[in-house]
Design a protein around this motif. Structure first.
Motif, short mmCIF file in Angstrom:
data_model
loop_
_atom_site.label_atom_id
_atom_site.label_comp_id
_atom_site.label_asym_id
_atom_site.label_seq_id
_atom_site.Cartn_x
_atom_site.Cartn_y
_atom_site.Cartn_z
N LEU A 56 0.82 -1.20 0.00
CA LEU A 56 0.00 0.00 0.00
C LEU A 56 0.86 1.26 0.00
O LEU A 56 0.56 2.24 -0.69
N THR A 57 1.95 1.22 0.76
CA THR A 57 2.86 2.37 0.77
C THR A 57 3.48 2.59 -0.61
O THR A 57 3.56 3.74 -1.09
N GLU A 58 3.88 1.51 -1.27
CA GLU A 58 4.47 1.63 -2.60
C GLU A 58 3.45 2.17 -3.60
O GLU A 58 3.76 3.06 -4.41
N HIS A 59 2.21 1.65 -3.54
CA HIS A 59 1.19 2.13 -4.47
C HIS A 59 0.82 3.59 -4.19
O HIS A 59 0.54 4.35 -5.14
N SER A 60 0.79 3.96 -2.90
CA SER A 60 0.49 5.36 -2.57
C SER A 60 1.57 6.29 -3.11
O SER A 60 1.26 7.35 -3.67
#
Length: 444
Positions: free
Chosen positions: A86-90
């Motif tokens: 999720l951090t990478e996609h954000s």
């Protein structure tokens, strides 16, 4: 145990037994011992079976615990992996959106503001599903093109409907709680009336009939406006807030109920004083009418009025001194009759404001008790005591002031009649003295 009891019984009774009876007793004791051993063996076997079953359940619980711990570790690892993803996609979304991220944030904020306005707008009664088209404001994703168009369309629709007078069918909640579908007329975002001319309020996504309608012919104007025979309609510039406050304004009955027991007591005393004042006024008007009739016939006194009774008493005197005493006696008899009721009227006029003060004190006591228990955070908790304190004071003054005027008016009329009776009594004495003077001169 049974064997020991039987042996003890035999020893206590000390009954001589025969050899055959002892043999029977011995056989019975042996049989019972065998039965006891069999029962003990069965209990031991049942206990061993329960022990094995409990051990199996314990092993099964341990297996489930181990499986749950393993599943917990898997879920924990999955959660950590999802957090990283999720951090990478954000970060990737923020990089790809660039400056458009701020634009999308502004769009979502605007959508939330517009949704709040639409929820309270009377126009939403005509378009009940339009608020659902702004649900993207609560999502973390980027709004789609169709959702952006919906926001623009709803803004344009609301601006256009603000200057329109529309007639449509919608469910309306009546004052009794029943919901009926009826035709309503909406004048911009300000006022909504139904086909009967009753004003409606938009609350909790529903049109509701106001329990208290505006007075001054507003309902008749609304009926004529809906029927097309009138072109005047009262609008609420606050978009229904003033009409909602109007429904919360207490009427006369509610105001009187705020005074509590003391207020009802003041009203009862006021009613009593009013009845006494009306009765006294009617009696005095009747007495004045009879006295005026008696004045026109002074030579023919009648006993149905105070003046006639005073004249009759004066005519019974032989000498002036006797006549004066009889007139004074008659005046003293008539004065209490004429003043009857004035004392009660004055007493009620004096007690009413004192009762109002009593209600004020009790209301303030209740207010301070509410403050002691609940503090001053909620003014509604103190409203009851303050309302009683103010209403009882108002009721006491409203009762005392008219009764004081009535007492003053009736007292003045009573004094005027007493003065008239005294004047006519003195005139009678003067006439008798003049007549006696003429008789003496004639004799001389």
């Amino acid at each position: 145990m049974k064997r020991v009891i039987k042996v003890l019984v035999c020893l206590i009774l000390a009954v001589p037994v025969q050899a055959n009876e002892l043999q029977l007793l011995l056989q019975e004791v042996r049989a019972e011992a065998v039965s006891d051993r069999a029962a003990d063996t069965e209990r031991i076997q049942a206990f061993k079976g329960d022990h094995d079953r409990q051990r199996a359940l314990l092993e099964e619980a341990r297996v489930r615990l181990a499986e749950a711990e393993r599943r917990q570790e898997e879920l924990k690892q999955t959660f950590q992996d999802n957090e990283v993803a999720l951090t990478e996609h954000s970060d990737r979304l923020r990089i790809r959106s660039g400056q458009l991220g701020e634009v999308f944030g502004v769009v979502k904020q605007q959508a939330q503001d517009v949704r709040g306005l639409l929820n309270d707008s009377m126009i939403s009664a005509q378009y009940p599903d339009r608020v659902d088209r702004l649900s993207f404001a609560d999502h973390r994703r980027i709004p789609t093109l169709s959702e952006l168009e919906d926001l623009w369309f709803l803004l344009q629709q609301d601006m256009t409907a603000t200057g329109q007078i529309a007639t449509f069918s919608a469910p309306v909640v009546l004052a009794s709680g029943e919901t009926l579908s009826m035709n309503v007329v909406r004048v911009g975002p300000f006022t909504v009336v139904n086909d009967q001319g009753l004003y409606l309020n938009y609350q909790d996504s529903q049109l509701r009939v106001l329990p208290v309608q505006p007075d001054g012919g507003a309902v008749k104007q609304a009926q004529a406006f809906v029927a097309g025979t009138g072109d005047t309609l009262r609008l609420d510039p606050s978009r229904g807030n003033l009409l909602a406050l109007l429904s919360q304004t207490p009427d006369l009955k509610a105001r009187l109920a705020q005074g509590g027991l003391v207020g009802y007591l003041i009203l009862a005393l006021g009613a009593l004083g009013l009845l006494v004042a009306l009765w006294k006024l009617a009696v005095m008007v009747n007495v004045e009418f009879r006295i005026r009739g008696q004045i026109q016939r002074v030579d023919e006194p009648l006993a149905d009025n105070p003046l006639g009774r005073v004249l009759l008493s004066g005519q019974q005197g032989v000498v002036p001194e006797d006549t004066e005493l009889r007139v004074d006696e008659a005046l003293l008899r008539e004065a209490p009759v004429l003043e009857r009721g004035l004392t009660l009227l004055k007493l009620v006029a004096a007690v009413a404001p004192l009762l109002g003060l009593l209600g004020t004190v009790t209301g303030m006591i209740g207010t301070f008790q509410s403050i002691t228990l609940f503090g001053t955070g909620d003014p509604k908790l103190m409203a009851g005591g303050i309302s009683q304190a103010l209403m009882t004071t108002v009721l006491g003054l409203c009762v005392a002031i008219p009764l004081l005027f009535c007492h003053s008016l009736l007292g003045a009329r009573c004094r005027r009649m007493l003065q008239l009776l005294q004047q006519k009594g003195l005139a009678l004495l003067v006439d008798q003295q003049e007549s006696r003077g003429h008789e003496h001169r004639h004799v001389a």
